[in-house]
Design an enzyme around this catalytic site. Structure first.
Site, PDB file in Angstrom:
ATOM      1  N   GLU A 143       0.827  -1.054  -0.106  1.00 53.41           N
ATOM      2  CA  GLU A 143       0.101   0.011   0.129  1.00 53.41           C
ATOM      3  C   GLU A 143       0.947   1.206   0.195  1.00 53.41           C
ATOM      4  O   GLU A 143       1.818   1.477   0.981  1.00 53.41           O
ATOM      5  CB  GLU A 143      -0.887   0.257   1.248  1.00 53.41           C
ATOM      6  CG  GLU A 143      -1.837   1.154   1.344  1.00 53.41           C
ATOM      7  CD  GLU A 143      -2.486   1.363   2.635  1.00 53.41           C
ATOM      8  OE1 GLU A 143      -3.467   2.030   2.960  1.00 53.41           O
ATOM      9  OE2 GLU A 143      -1.948   0.567   3.698  1.00 53.41           O
ATOM     10  N   GLU A 246     -11.652   2.720   6.605  1.00 50.60           N
ATOM     11  CA  GLU A 246     -10.275   3.059   7.435  1.00 50.60           C
ATOM     12  C   GLU A 246     -10.359   4.641   7.593  1.00 50.60           C
ATOM     13  O   GLU A 246      -9.553   5.183   7.280  1.00 50.60           O
ATOM     14  CB  GLU A 246      -9.177   2.643   6.894  1.00 50.60           C
ATOM     15  CG  GLU A 246      -8.057   2.462   7.919  1.00 50.60           C
ATOM     16  CD  GLU A 246      -6.853   2.035   7.216  1.00 50.60           C
ATOM     17  OE1 GLU A 246      -6.175   1.107   7.709  1.00 50.60           O
ATOM     18  OE2 GLU A 246      -6.324   2.871   6.314  1.00 50.60           O
TER      19      GLU A 246
END
Length: 269
Positions: A143, A246
């Site tokens: 990521e 998130e």
């Protein structure tokens, strides 16, 4: 239609960790994800999720010593053995809780570190880790993370992450495309989704508002456009991944969820 997963390390912090599964189910989530669940016995975590009909869609591999600033071991010189241990622990836990994805953090470059050498270590270790994960049928995620939230983090841009995945060539190594980080670094998240999702290299999405990482509808993120693009491309390509929520709720989690993500979900039913 995109499937949404509640990130239980960010959401529902008003209740203890295992109770967050119940809260996510009540809010209509079908999946959950979390950062580092290793303090909870895997059998207990899986039982709670299964009792509520929730899929555990993603966990993170142990990152090293978080309290001292470590943010992953995959690129850090002299930490190969520790990295191997972290991957083995993550894969064992993920298998036990039936999580099909593990996010592997890259690590933070020190002031004296040479970037090209760090990238070479990173790719070598990811190749090894992907081979281990393939034996368990698990996908590994990398990521890009923005430098404001995590200064010095090795991987910051979508194109760089995709180039690494392409060079390694492991079918179970994918990019975790967090639209919050993407928005902070690259701006136009809709263009980035349209560029990268058709490639087959995106394994997971996450979402939060820009710049304050609250609910997706707080700030400048074109969350409606991004979700519409994911929805459109998923129909044509067969992509069946998840979008992890998130973000840091402004107030109680359920109220913000109903105003943002839940509103999108209901409009598509």
């Amino acid at each position: 239609m995109p499937r949404f997963a509640a990130n239980l390390s960010f959401l529902y912090q008003e209740v203890p960790f295992l109770e967050r599964f119940d809260a996510a189910a009540r809010d209509g989530f079908a999946g959950v994800e979390c950062l580092f669940p290793y303090d909870v016995p895997a059998v207990e975590l899986r039982a709670r999720a299964e009792a509520l009909g929730l899929s555990i869609v993603l966990i993170n591999a142990p990152p090293g010593d978080w309290s001292t600033g470590e943010r992953g071991l995959a690129s850090i010189e002299g930490r190969e053995e520790d990295f191997h241990d972290s991957i083995e622990r993550a894969l064992a836990y993920a298998s036990a809780v039936a999580a099909p994805r593990v996010h592997v953090l890259a690590g933070v470059l020190g002031a004296e570190d040479e970037r090209n050498a760090a990238i070479a270590r990173y790719e070598e270790r990811l190749h090894w880790a992907a081979m281990q994960a393939a034996r368990s049928g698990i996908d590994l995620m990398i990521e890009p993370i923005n430098p404001q939230d995590m200064p010095g983090y090795l991987l910051q841009r979508q194109d760089e992450a995709h180039a690494i995945v392409e060079r390694i060539g492991a079918s179970n190594l994918k990019v975790q495309m967090d639209l919050y980080h993407c928005g902070r670094v690259e701006g136009d998240v809709v263009a980035q989704v349209r560029r990268h999702l058709p490639s087959g290299r995106v394994g997971h999405f996450q979402i939060a508002g820009v710049p304050d990482r609250h609910e997706p509808d707080d700030g400048t993120l074109d969350w409606r456009g991004a979700l519409a693009a994911i929805d459109e491309i998923a129909v044509t390509t067969g992509w069946e991944g998840w979008i992890g929520c998130e973000y840091r709720p402004r107030d109680a989690t359920s109220g913000g969820t109903s105003r943002g993500i839940r509103r999108w979900r209901n409009s598509k039913d």
